[in-house]
Design an enzyme around this catalytic site. Sequence first.
Site, mmCIF file in Angstrom:
data_model
loop_
_atom_site.group_PDB
_atom_site.id
_atom_site.type_symbol
_atom_site.label_atom_id
_atom_site.label_comp_id
_atom_site.label_asym_id
_atom_site.label_seq_id
_atom_site.Cartn_x
_atom_site.Cartn_y
_atom_site.Cartn_z
ATOM 1 N N GLU A 41 0.864 -1.190 0.000
ATOM 2 C CA GLU A 41 0.000 0.000 0.000
ATOM 3 C C GLU A 41 0.897 1.237 0.000
ATOM 4 O O GLU A 41 1.646 1.466 0.950
ATOM 5 C CB GLU A 41 -0.877 -0.023 1.255
ATOM 6 C CG GLU A 41 -1.703 1.227 1.454
ATOM 7 C CD GLU A 41 -2.359 1.260 2.847
ATOM 8 O OE1 GLU A 41 -2.636 0.193 3.424
ATOM 9 O OE2 GLU A 41 -2.560 2.377 3.359
ATOM 10 N N ARG A 45 0.854 10.329 1.076
ATOM 11 C CA ARG A 45 1.314 11.319 2.056
ATOM 12 C C ARG A 45 2.554 12.043 1.563
ATOM 13 O O ARG A 45 3.220 12.734 2.316
ATOM 14 C CB ARG A 45 1.616 10.649 3.406
ATOM 15 C CG ARG A 45 0.410 10.006 4.038
ATOM 16 C CD ARG A 45 0.756 9.395 5.397
ATOM 17 N NE ARG A 45 -0.145 8.319 5.712
ATOM 18 C CZ ARG A 45 0.132 7.316 6.529
ATOM 19 N NH1 ARG A 45 1.303 7.256 7.137
ATOM 20 N NH2 ARG A 45 -0.758 6.377 6.771
ATOM 21 N N THR A 69 -4.271 6.139 2.596
ATOM 22 C CA THR A 69 -4.518 7.527 3.013
ATOM 23 C C THR A 69 -5.393 8.259 1.990
ATOM 24 O O THR A 69 -5.158 9.421 1.658
ATOM 25 C CB THR A 69 -3.193 8.294 3.292
ATOM 26 O OG1 THR A 69 -2.280 7.428 3.971
ATOM 27 C CG2 THR A 69 -3.450 9.499 4.194
ATOM 28 N N LYS A 129 -10.796 -1.366 7.282
ATOM 29 C CA LYS A 129 -9.536 -1.163 8.002
ATOM 30 C C LYS A 129 -9.888 -0.722 9.428
ATOM 31 O O LYS A 129 -10.797 0.094 9.624
ATOM 32 C CB LYS A 129 -8.735 -0.080 7.278
ATOM 33 C CG LYS A 129 -7.599 0.536 8.086
ATOM 34 C CD LYS A 129 -6.671 1.308 7.181
ATOM 35 C CE LYS A 129 -5.877 2.350 7.932
ATOM 36 N NZ LYS A 129 -4.589 2.652 7.295
HETATM 37 C C1 3PG Z 1 -1.626 3.642 8.416
HETATM 38 O O1 3PG Z 1 -1.663 4.486 7.548
HETATM 39 O O2 3PG Z 1 -2.321 2.620 8.381
HETATM 40 C C2 3PG Z 1 -0.760 3.870 9.596
HETATM 41 O O3 3PG Z 1 0.129 4.894 9.381
HETATM 42 C C3 3PG Z 1 -0.050 2.632 10.001
HETATM 43 O O4 3PG Z 1 0.414 2.822 11.281
HETATM 44 P P1 3PG Z 1 1.877 2.421 11.700
HETATM 45 O O5 3PG Z 1 2.789 3.426 11.067
HETATM 46 O O6 3PG Z 1 1.856 2.503 13.221
HETATM 47 O O7 3PG Z 1 2.167 1.034 11.219
#
Ligand code: 3PG
Length: 216
Positions: A41, A45, A69, A129
């Site tokens: 994924e 960002r 995102t 999710k």
């Molecule tokens: C996401 O976008 O799902 C999160 O940033 C994942 O979180 P993590 O960086 O704690 O794995």
Amino acid sequence: MKSLVSLLGGSPLLPIIQTEQPAVAVAIAQAMYQGGVSAVEVVLRTPTALESISKIRQALPQLKVGAGTILSGADAVNAKNAGAQFLVSPASTPALLSAMIGTGLPLAPGVSTASEIAMALEMGLTELKFFPAHLSGGSAMLNALSSIFRQVKFCPTGGIGLHNLQEFLQLPNVFVVGGSWLTPADLVRAGDYQAITGLVEQSLALAAVEPLRKQA
Ligand code: 3PG
């Protein structure tokens, strides 16, 4: 709408890729693919995330590439146009869900409460999710939700890593775990892609331990 569960085909890990440089994104994806991952994924960002999605698709046609995102309808459409094969969002609103559904791509929109799950269900979505997993009650919360929302399968992300991925994967209502633990900033900065492959292998070995292995 196609199912994300079937697209992932039982693969237990959904690693996140976040980098400013598309060439680095391709190198990370390559390292992950070598380690045995079948989907990644790329999170929207960075200004180059869409380019990274396109480049990974070109370089690694066997790998499934999604966009994460997703925060707006425009994000959803842009991601699809860049070649994303599935969509992930950290949050859910009726407008965002409609836009994501409108792309026709498999999707996992983000939820963290029973009401958000109910809203997603009203829109026909059963693959969600769970974010941020560690701060939203973790595996205990997912366990509690399983008896109410029996048809829903979750991809927990947020605070997941080698230390707790088994705890989540052993839940019958979890189909994959996601997160950024496979791309520690120091390894990415050093270009140590072999170490990323090693982390993937280590994570997959943990995920494969009985009785964690589940039927796809
Ligand atoms: C996401 O976008 O799902 C999160 O940033 C994942 O979180 P993590 O960086 O704690 O794995």
